[in-house]
Design an enzyme around this catalytic site. Structure first.
Site, PDB file in Angstrom:
ATOM      1  N   ASP A   1       0.830  -1.210   0.000  1.00 28.37           N
ATOM      2  CA  ASP A   1       0.000   0.000   0.000  1.00 28.37           C
ATOM      3  C   ASP A   1       0.862   1.256   0.000  1.00 28.37           C
ATOM      4  O   ASP A   1       1.479   1.587   1.004  1.00 28.37           O
ATOM      5  CB  ASP A   1      -0.911  -0.010   1.233  1.00 28.37           C
ATOM      6  CG  ASP A   1      -1.806   1.210   1.311  1.00 28.37           C
ATOM      7  OD1 ASP A   1      -2.078   1.812   0.255  1.00 28.37           O
ATOM      8  OD2 ASP A   1      -2.232   1.564   2.424  1.00 28.37           O
TER       9      ASP A   1
ATOM     10  N   ASP B   1      -1.644   5.623  -5.321  1.00 21.53           N
ATOM     11  CA  ASP B   1      -1.980   4.764  -4.186  1.00 21.53           C
ATOM     12  C   ASP B   1      -2.324   3.349  -4.653  1.00 21.53           C
ATOM     13  O   ASP B   1      -3.414   3.099  -5.164  1.00 21.53           O
ATOM     14  CB  ASP B   1      -3.165   5.384  -3.431  1.00 21.53           C
ATOM     15  CG  ASP B   1      -3.606   4.556  -2.236  1.00 21.53           C
ATOM     16  OD1 ASP B   1      -2.916   3.578  -1.895  1.00 21.53           O
ATOM     17  OD2 ASP B   1      -4.645   4.893  -1.635  1.00 21.53           O
TER      18      ASP B   1
END
Length: 501
Positions: free
Chosen positions: A93, A289
């Site tokens: 992430d 992201d």
């Protein structure tokens, strides 16, 4: 996902993944059509080959194909924690900064980190709580020895959040048991004093401060099975693997080291400019992201983009729920009419003054295949562009077209066409430039900052207003108490008189 992560990831709003639900598939007939219009012309440029840097030479064969996952549920890498090593799958992430692992039994976890079995675990005696737009987790901070089997041959002592309680965080069937936040310390929880994993890795070893991601996504194979619903990719730690991309790498500056924030200067649908103030594209930030599934856009930009995509694909009629991500569309297997859907182009600020470059995103990226409802007769898709209240998020469906380099040492992010992206015979993803774009610095959104003196002035004014309101109230209370005392004395006197009678 940011700490304000949407359901990890693939939530639309913080960084979290979207929950898997049952959707109504809309069956559409296939119509023949022509390929989309050619991409716009670009300015002539000199060869833009990236320079070789220390740590970027050499082989990364052991790291290639070290990511796994499922469409819409994120990409994970195998890691070991503790002594003796405990193997866990950890979600990659770039939209958060905590390394956190499940450390208690959970219905969706087949295994979890057992601190009591590790001789090298150190308890920091500090709690941590991370809320998302939907979902949350909380746990206890500690440190332990961590390594990545299909990564660099090193072991580091890193901060770990042992997740003891969670709500709507882990995903049933996702096969990951924790999250590896690769962003900067500024957004770490509980505060920026907690050193993120990648910072610890760079400090404790000679590994260069750079990593790169190739997310390969999922198309519908001819012989579809449950096993083929998985996705794969590569996380290269410490450098760039030139075999994972084609063409040249183009870099955009990291605007601020918290999330991986970049500046978008222009958006086009099939070559048609949305013609919006570029600040709208970055309100209140634009980030890269991997922990979010969709391309998420600010409200005004989303509405303009959907309007243009609808117009470009008007040969088919889609229900409103499809554009909101609430309904699926399905076609007979192998007959998806990719050509009726437009390409989306994002122009990013370049490293050279007044120059930008564009990344071109195919419908094969922003129409996400949903395997759990598809049959051998149908291919079903979800519209993976959604509305955001926290700025633009270039999630996994965007990254799946490109090889993305997070060059932290030089404060820049590189994009090149991925060697594994899904495309058809008419169009491929593209990274092209340079384009002349003036006043790009003005495109970044600046969050209003209020200095301490202004805050103190506001506090004094509020205190004065409160005092003005309280003074009459105090006078009224005093008056009431005086009257009550007088009445009480009068009542006592009356009682005495009655007794005398």
């Amino acid at each position: 996902m940011a700490p304000a992560l949407h359901w990890l990831l693939l939530w639309v709003g913080s960084g979290m993944l979207p929950a898997q639900g049952t959707h109504l598939g809309i069956r559409l007939p296939l119509r023949s059509g022509l390929a989309g219009p050619p991409l716009g012309l670009r300015l002539p440029r000199e060869t833009d080959e990236e320079s070789e840097e220390p740590g970027r030479r050499g082989s990364f064969v052991e790291m290639v194909d070290n990511l796994r996952g499922k469409s819409g549920q994120g990409y994970y890498v195998e890691m070991t924690v503790g002594s003796p090593p405990q193997t866990l799958n950890i979600l990659v992430d770039t939209g958060s900064s905590n390394f956190a692992v499940g450390a208690a039994p959970h219905p969706f976890l087949h295994r979890y980190y057992q601190r009591q079995l590790s001789s090298t675990y150190r308890d920091l005696r500090k709690g941590v709580y991370v809320p998302y737009t939907q979902g949350k987790w909380e746990g206890e901070l500690g440190t332990d020895l961590v390594s990545i089997p299909h990564g660099p041959n090193v072991t580091v002592r890193a901060n770990i959040a042992a997740i003891t309680e969670s709500d709507k965080f882990f995903i049933n069937g996702s096969n990951w048991e924790g999250i590896l936040g690769l962003a900067y310390a500024e957004i770490a929880r509980p505060d920026d004093s907690l050193e993120p994993f990648f910072d610890s890795l760079v400090k404790q070893t000679h590994i260069p401060n750079i990593f790169s991601l190739q997310l390969c996504g999922a198309g519908f194979p001819l012989n579809q099975t449950e096993a083929l619903a998985s996705v794969g990719g590569s996380m290269i730690i410490g450098g760039i693997d030139h075999s994972l991309y084609t063409g040249s790498l183009w870099y955009t500056p990291i605007r601020r080291e918290w999330y991986y924030e970049v500046i978008i200067v222009r958006v086009e649908i099939n070559g048609q400019d949305l013609k919006m103030d570029c600040k709208e594209y970055n309100y209140d930030k634009s980030i890269v992201d991997s922990g979010t599934t969709n391309l998420r856009l600010p409200k005004k930009v989303f509405e303009a983009a959907v309007k243009s995509i609808k117009a470009a694909s008007s040969t088919e009629k889609f229900p409103d729920g499809f554009w909101l991500g609430e309904q699926l569309v399905c076609w007979q297997a192998g007959t998806t009419p990719w050509n009726i859907f437009p390409v989306i182009s994002l122009y990013l600020m370049g490293e050279v003054t007044n120059q930008s470059f564009r990344i071109t995103i195919l419908p094969q990226q922003y129409l996400r295949p949903v395997e759990d409802v598809a049959t051998s007769q149908d291919d079903c898709y979800k519209f993976a562009v959604s509305q955001s209240s926290t700025g633009t998020v270039m999630g996994a469906v965007i990254m799946e077209g490109f090889y993305v380099v997070f060059d932290r040492a030089r404060k820049r992010i590189g994009f090149a066409v991925s060697a594994c992206h899904v495309h058809d015979e008419f169009r491929t993803a593209a990274v092209e430039g340079p384009f002349v774009t003036a006043d790009m610095e003005d495109c970044g959104y600046n969050i209003p900052q209020t200095d301490e003196s202004t805050l103190m002035t506001i506090a004094y004014v509020m205190a004065a207003i409160c005092a003005l309101f309280m003074l009459p109230l105090c006078l009224m209370v005093c008056q009431w108490r005086c009257l009550r005392c007088l009445r009480h004395q009068h009542d006592d006197f009356a009682d005495d008189i009655s007794l005398l009678k």
